[in-house]
Scaffold this motif. Sequence first.
Motif, PDB file in Angstrom:
ATOM      1  N   GLU A  30       0.500  -8.781  -0.454  1.00 35.15           N
ATOM      2  CA  GLU A  30       1.276  -8.147  -1.532  1.00 35.15           C
ATOM      3  C   GLU A  30       2.700  -8.686  -1.570  1.00 35.15           C
ATOM      4  OE1 GLU A  30       0.894  -4.033  -0.617  1.00 35.15           O
ATOM      5  OE2 GLU A  30      -0.921  -3.752  -1.832  1.00 35.15           O
ATOM      6  N   LEU A  85      -4.758  -7.178  -6.893  1.00 39.14           N
ATOM      7  CA  LEU A  85      -3.303  -7.057  -6.929  1.00 39.14           C
ATOM      8  C   LEU A  85      -2.782  -7.333  -8.327  1.00 39.14           C
ATOM      9  CD1 LEU A  85      -2.423  -9.000  -3.637  1.00 39.14           C
ATOM     10  CD2 LEU A  85      -2.732  -6.543  -3.935  1.00 39.14           C
ATOM     11  N   ARG A 125      -3.346  -6.950   3.724  1.00 39.04           N
ATOM     12  CA  ARG A 125      -3.044  -6.620   2.333  1.00 39.04           C
ATOM     13  C   ARG A 125      -1.538  -6.505   2.112  1.00 39.04           C
ATOM     14  NH1 ARG A 125      -5.970  -4.946  -2.093  1.00 39.04           N
ATOM     15  NH2 ARG A 125      -4.770  -3.853  -3.679  1.00 39.04           N
ATOM     16  N   HIS A 179      -6.671 -11.230  -5.794  1.00 44.14           N
ATOM     17  CA  HIS A 179      -7.076 -10.262  -4.781  1.00 44.14           C
ATOM     18  C   HIS A 179      -6.472 -10.601  -3.420  1.00 44.14           C
ATOM     19  CE1 HIS A 179     -10.401  -8.176  -6.987  1.00 44.14           C
ATOM     20  NE2 HIS A 179     -10.443  -9.313  -7.652  1.00 44.14           N
TER      21      HIS A 179
END
Length: 312
Positions: A179, A308, A175, A249
Motif C-alpha cells: 500500500e 488496492l 499488504r 492487488h
Amino acid sequence: MNTATVTRFEASRNRLASLAYRLLGSAADAEDTVQDAFLRWQAADQEYVEVPEAWLTKIVTNLALDRLRSAQVRRERAVGAWMPEPLLDGDPMLGPAETAEQRESVTLAVLTLMERLSPTERAVYVLREAFAYSHAEIAEILGITEAGSQQHAHRARRRIAAAGKRTEVDQASARRIVEAFVAAASSGRTERLVALLTDDASGVSDGAGGMAEKLIRYLNPGQIARAVRAGFKPSVAKRKLVGGSPAVHAAVINGCPAVLFTLDARVLGVTILEIRDDKIAGIRGIAAPSRLGRLTEQWQRRRQDAPLIESW
C-alpha cells in the motif's frame, strides 16, 4: 497402467516439483522435469526400488542437472535475459517452508544467486538447506564423496550469503508495505519512492513484458524511483496495449511483498519488493507472459482480496 504405480508417484509429485523448481528457477521446466521422471518411474522395474522417494529424488535431481548443463540452457542464461519464474504464496511448488533456510532458498534473490553456482553446488545447497538431506545421502544422489558434498555446501553457502538477510513478512505486513509503495508510486513524486528504499537499493526488469533483449537494471534509488514512477503512470497507450484498465492487488510472491496488475483474472505483471530493515532493498519487475503462466493459474484458483486500485 498400474494404479499403484501412479499413486506412489503422485504422492511425491509436489515435493519433486518443489525440488526441481529450486534447482531450475522455472516452474515450466520443473513441470517438464517431473513429467520426465514419471516416464522413467513407469519404465522402471519397481520390484527392485526399495525406497521410491529416494529413487525419485535421485532421478529428478539428475534430470534437472542435465537440463542445467545443456548447451541450450547455458546459452539462454548467458545472454542476460534470464530471471526466476515467480510463484504465488501458497503454491505447492514452493515446497517446504517450516524453517528460515527453506523459506530463504526459494526467494527470487537466492534463486538468482544460485545461477553463479555450479550445477553440483546448486544441487548440494538445495538438497541440504531446503530438504535436510545428510551429506551421505547427497553423496549417493549425486555420485560424489561425502567430503565433496560438504565442500560444495560450504562454497554455496558462502556465495548465497551475498544476498544478505531479508526481513520476513506475513500477509498483513506485506499488504501494508505494498500500500505504501503503490501510494508513493502513484503520487508522481520520486522523493516519496526514494524514502522507501535503502541507500544501496537495486532493481531489475524484463522490459515491460520481455521486449528487451536483456534485463534492464537499475543501480541506485534515483534510477529505481524514476522507472517506477514512469511504469505506474497510466496512459491510454498502455491501456490499449494490455486491452483494458487493470486492477492493482497486493500479494506475496516467493515470500516477498508484491504488486500484481491483473485484467480479467489474468496476471499482466508483477513488481516484487525485497525488504531489509523495514525498507525496500530490491525491486523486480516481471511482465513477460512466459514467466507468468503458473502465477496466473494459481491466482485464478484463489479468492482475492479487494484490489488496492480497482481500475488503473
